[in-house]
Design a protein around this motif. Sequence first.
Motif: not given
Length: 138
Positions: A87-93
């Motif tokens: 979720f954190l990766l997706n949000q950052s991207f």
Amino acid sequence: MNASMLSYILLSCVLLSVQAHNCQVREIIRNTKSLLNKTEESWSCRETAATPCSCLPIPEPGHELACFVEGTNHMMEHNMTTDNRLFLLNQSFQIQLDRNLCESLTSGKECKYKTKGTVKTFLEKILKTYQEIHKSRV
């Protein structure tokens, strides 16, 4: 405008400028490595009508962020992991794509790819991309 509001606005501007400068490279590298360590071998790349596709886009140069958003969305929708790091990766991207924060990756707003790969291959592409950004800034 009161002092606390002004402080909040200043802090937000500083955080955005820091994000724009480093593209959250270290956090993305750390989270991607952690997910790679947990990658299940059962996540093979197969596309059939009976099973959700576990094949993820391996982006063409200039379309990395759009494909990283698409791929991580797909992983979350198909419950490929319950790890909060995804979720954190997706949000950052998504933030980087929407706000053009990572200049070297934001030229393509659409995911363009010629091949698809396994979850492991997809995560390795994310890792390699951000490691190259990190090297170029050191």
